[in-house]
Write a protein that holds these residues in place. Structure first.
Motif, short mmCIF file in Angstrom:
data_model
loop_
_atom_site.label_atom_id
_atom_site.label_comp_id
_atom_site.label_asym_id
_atom_site.label_seq_id
_atom_site.Cartn_x
_atom_site.Cartn_y
_atom_site.Cartn_z
N THR A 279 0.83 -1.19 0.00
CA THR A 279 0.00 0.00 0.00
C THR A 279 0.87 1.25 0.00
O THR A 279 0.59 2.22 -0.72
N TYR B 149 -6.26 5.66 -8.32
CA TYR B 149 -7.29 4.69 -7.96
C TYR B 149 -6.71 3.43 -7.34
O TYR B 149 -7.30 2.85 -6.43
N LYS B 150 -5.55 3.00 -7.84
CA LYS B 150 -4.88 1.85 -7.22
C LYS B 150 -4.51 2.16 -5.78
O LYS B 150 -4.71 1.34 -4.88
N LEU C 23 -5.89 4.43 -3.82
CA LEU C 23 -7.12 4.59 -3.04
C LEU C 23 -7.71 3.23 -2.66
O LEU C 23 -8.10 3.01 -1.51
N THR C 24 -7.76 2.32 -3.62
CA THR C 24 -8.29 0.98 -3.35
C THR C 24 -7.44 0.25 -2.32
O THR C 24 -7.97 -0.39 -1.41
N ALA C 25 -6.13 0.36 -2.45
CA ALA C 25 -5.24 -0.31 -1.51
C ALA C 25 -5.39 0.26 -0.11
O ALA C 25 -5.41 -0.50 0.87
N GLN D 21 -8.05 1.74 1.17
CA GLN D 21 -9.36 1.34 1.68
C GLN D 21 -9.34 -0.10 2.16
O GLN D 21 -9.90 -0.43 3.22
N TYR D 22 -8.69 -0.97 1.40
CA TYR D 22 -8.58 -2.37 1.80
C TYR D 22 -7.75 -2.52 3.07
O TYR D 22 -8.12 -3.26 3.98
#
Length: 103
Positions: free
Chosen positions: A45, A75-76, A78-80, A82-83
Motif C-alpha cells: 500500500t 485509484y490503485k 485509493l483501493t489499496a 481502503q482495503y
C-alpha cells in the motif's frame, strides 16, 4: 454445470495462480504468517501511495501529459488504502472481542 471445457481453466490452474500471487495461504496458518502478510500488505500500500504521488509530481512538472496513468495510479492507491483500513478495522474488532472474553 461444468464450464471448464469452455474456458480451458481448471480449479487447479486457479489455485496455482492464487498460490503464485500469495492470495491463498499455505499450510502455515500461524500468527506470524498472518502478521507478515499484513505487513506485506502495508508495504505494498505504501508503494502504491508513493507511485501515485510520483505520478502527481510528474504531471505537475509537465513531464507526463497522460492523465490515464495519473488516474490509474491514484485509484490503485485509493483501493489499496481502503482495503488496508478495512483489514485494520477487522483486526481491531477481533482484538477487542478477544479482550472482552471471560476466562
Amino acid at each position: 454445470m461444468d464450464i471448464s471445457s469452455l474456458t480451458n481453466i481448471s480449479s487447479d490452474y486457479l489455485n496455482q495462480i492464487a498460490q503464485q500471487n500469495r492470495l491463498v495461504t499455505t499450510d502455515d496458518d500461524s500468527f506470524s504468517s498472518v502478521l507478515s502478510s499484513a505487513m506485506n500488505m502495508v508495504s505494498e500500500t505504501n508503494d502504491l501511495q508513493n507511485n501515485a504521488q510520483s505520478e502527481v509530481i510528474r504531471f505537475a512538472l509537465g513531464q507526463s501529459e497522460n492523465t490515464h496513468d495519473l488516474t490509474t495510479a491514484q485509484y490503485k492507491a485509493l483501493t489499496a488504502i481502503q482495503y488496508t483500513v478495512a483489514v485494520r478495522d477487522k483486526m481491531i474488532d477481533a482484538y477487542k472481542e478477544i479482550m472482552n472474553m471471560q476466562i
